[in-house]
Design a protein around this motif. Structure first.
Motif, short mmCIF file in Angstrom:
data_model
loop_
_atom_site.label_atom_id
_atom_site.label_comp_id
_atom_site.label_asym_id
_atom_site.label_seq_id
_atom_site.Cartn_x
_atom_site.Cartn_y
_atom_site.Cartn_z
N MET A 1 -42.19 -58.08 -34.23
CA MET A 1 -41.46 -58.73 -33.16
C MET A 1 -42.45 -59.39 -32.20
SD MET A 1 -38.36 -56.10 -32.10
CE MET A 1 -39.41 -55.19 -31.04
N LYS A 2 -42.00 -60.42 -31.54
CA LYS A 2 -42.81 -61.11 -30.54
C LYS A 2 -42.03 -61.10 -29.22
CE LYS A 2 -45.15 -65.38 -29.39
NZ LYS A 2 -45.41 -66.76 -29.72
N LEU A 3 -42.69 -60.71 -28.14
CA LEU A 3 -42.10 -60.67 -26.80
C LEU A 3 -42.77 -61.74 -25.96
CD1 LEU A 3 -40.37 -59.25 -24.61
CD2 LEU A 3 -42.28 -57.64 -24.32
N GLU A 4 -41.97 -62.53 -25.25
CA GLU A 4 -42.52 -63.58 -24.39
C GLU A 4 -41.65 -63.80 -23.17
OE1 GLU A 4 -42.93 -66.91 -27.01
OE2 GLU A 4 -40.79 -67.06 -27.39
N SER A 5 -42.19 -64.59 -22.23
CA SER A 5 -41.46 -64.94 -21.02
C SER A 5 -41.61 -66.43 -20.78
CB SER A 5 -41.99 -64.17 -19.81
OG SER A 5 -41.33 -64.59 -18.63
N SER A 6 -40.55 -67.07 -20.35
CA SER A 6 -40.63 -68.49 -19.99
C SER A 6 -41.28 -68.66 -18.61
CB SER A 6 -39.24 -69.13 -20.01
OG SER A 6 -38.38 -68.46 -19.10
N ALA A 7 -41.52 -67.55 -17.90
CA ALA A 7 -42.09 -67.61 -16.56
C ALA A 7 -43.61 -67.56 -16.55
CB ALA A 7 -41.54 -66.46 -15.71
N PHE A 8 -44.21 -66.95 -17.60
CA PHE A 8 -45.67 -66.86 -17.66
C PHE A 8 -46.12 -66.67 -19.11
CE2 PHE A 8 -44.16 -62.56 -17.08
CZ PHE A 8 -44.96 -61.78 -17.89
N GLU A 9 -47.31 -67.17 -19.38
CA GLU A 9 -47.91 -67.03 -20.71
C GLU A 9 -48.57 -65.66 -20.84
OE1 GLU A 9 -48.03 -69.42 -23.22
OE2 GLU A 9 -46.67 -70.62 -21.99
N ALA A 10 -48.77 -65.22 -22.06
CA ALA A 10 -49.47 -63.96 -22.30
C ALA A 10 -50.86 -64.01 -21.66
CB ALA A 10 -49.59 -63.71 -23.80
N ASP A 11 -51.23 -62.92 -20.99
CA ASP A 11 -52.52 -62.75 -20.35
C ASP A 11 -52.78 -63.72 -19.19
OD1 ASP A 11 -53.34 -60.57 -22.04
OD2 ASP A 11 -53.70 -62.06 -23.61
N SER A 12 -51.71 -64.32 -18.66
CA SER A 12 -51.86 -65.21 -17.51
C SER A 12 -51.25 -64.55 -16.27
CB SER A 12 -51.22 -66.57 -17.78
OG SER A 12 -49.81 -66.44 -17.83
N LEU A 13 -51.34 -65.25 -15.14
CA LEU A 13 -50.82 -64.70 -13.89
C LEU A 13 -49.29 -64.72 -13.86
CD1 LEU A 13 -53.30 -66.23 -11.31
CD2 LEU A 13 -53.22 -63.87 -12.15
N ILE A 14 -48.73 -63.64 -13.38
CA ILE A 14 -47.28 -63.54 -13.18
C ILE A 14 -46.95 -64.27 -11.87
CG2 ILE A 14 -45.37 -61.94 -12.72
CD1 ILE A 14 -46.98 -59.85 -14.40
N PRO A 15 -46.01 -65.20 -11.87
CA PRO A 15 -45.65 -65.91 -10.64
C PRO A 15 -45.21 -64.94 -9.54
CG PRO A 15 -44.73 -67.03 -12.54
CD PRO A 15 -45.26 -65.71 -13.03
N SER A 16 -45.54 -65.26 -8.30
CA SER A 16 -45.30 -64.34 -7.19
C SER A 16 -43.83 -64.01 -6.96
CB SER A 16 -45.93 -64.88 -5.90
OG SER A 16 -45.32 -66.09 -5.53
N GLN A 17 -42.90 -64.86 -7.40
CA GLN A 17 -41.48 -64.55 -7.19
C GLN A 17 -41.06 -63.26 -7.91
OE1 GLN A 17 -40.42 -68.31 -9.03
NE2 GLN A 17 -38.87 -67.27 -10.24
N TYR A 18 -41.84 -62.83 -8.91
CA TYR A 18 -41.53 -61.62 -9.66
C TYR A 18 -42.30 -60.41 -9.14
CZ TYR A 18 -39.76 -65.33 -12.57
OH TYR A 18 -39.10 -66.46 -13.01
N THR A 19 -42.88 -60.54 -7.94
CA THR A 19 -43.73 -59.50 -7.36
C THR A 19 -43.27 -59.15 -5.95
OG1 THR A 19 -45.31 -60.94 -6.23
CG2 THR A 19 -45.64 -60.63 -8.61
N CYS A 20 -43.98 -58.18 -5.35
CA CYS A 20 -43.66 -57.78 -3.97
C CYS A 20 -44.02 -58.88 -2.97
CB CYS A 20 -44.36 -56.48 -3.62
SG CYS A 20 -46.16 -56.60 -3.52
#
Length: 152
Positions: free
Chosen positions: A1-20
């Motif tokens: 299986m492959k898991l991905e997000s349209s919000a960020f690439e693997a091993d890249s920065l998670i956008p701040s909207q998904y953080t505290c």
């Protein structure tokens, strides 16, 4: 299986909207079809770089096997609208708790598991309880890693 997000690439920065630092909402996730014999899916998100040891940000289980994505902003209620159950994160809450590292850049590991049974755990189960229930029942797994450093 492959898991991905349209919000960020693997091993890249998670956008701040998904953080505290932002709205602290769960990011969108998608994956390909699990093995045919899958009865349920489970998701664990944790931070192995936390100073207290591994810190758990999200626990979800008993997702229906036909589920191929989770939209952005899953509500922190006991059960998900299209099936699935929320466990308790290390913030002490049901649902998603976004990255909020005390210092430096941390890695956030999103792990999806295809299971050969439904676990039927009550809502609020911990990562340890979920892992114990999954033991011997994992058919396949996928992982996505994102990074985040808190704004100063």
């Amino acid at each position: 299986m492959k898991l991905e997000s349209s919000a960020f690439e693997a091993d890249s920065l998670i956008p701040s909207q998904y953080t505290c630092d932002g709205a602290n909402i769960s990011p969108p996730l998608s994956w390909d079809a699990p093995p045919a014999e899958t009865e349920s899916l489970a998701l664990i998100v944790d931070d192995p770089d936390a100073p207290v040891g591994i810190f758990v940000h999200w626990v979800v289980y008993d997702l229906p096997p036909e589920t191929l994505h989770l939209p952005e902003g899953i509500a922190p209620q006991a059960t998900l609208l299209k099936g699935g159950t929320h466990g308790k994160n290390d913030f002490g809450n049901l649902g998603y708790g976004g990255p909020c590292p005390p210092n430096g850049t941390h890695h956030y590991v999103f792990k999806l598991y295809a299971l050969d049974r439904t676990l039927s755990l009550q809502s609020g189960a911990t990562k340890a309880q979920l892992e114990a229930a999954m033991n011997g029942h994992i058919l396949a797994a996928a992982e996505l890693v994102g990074r985040y450093a808190k704004r100063r």
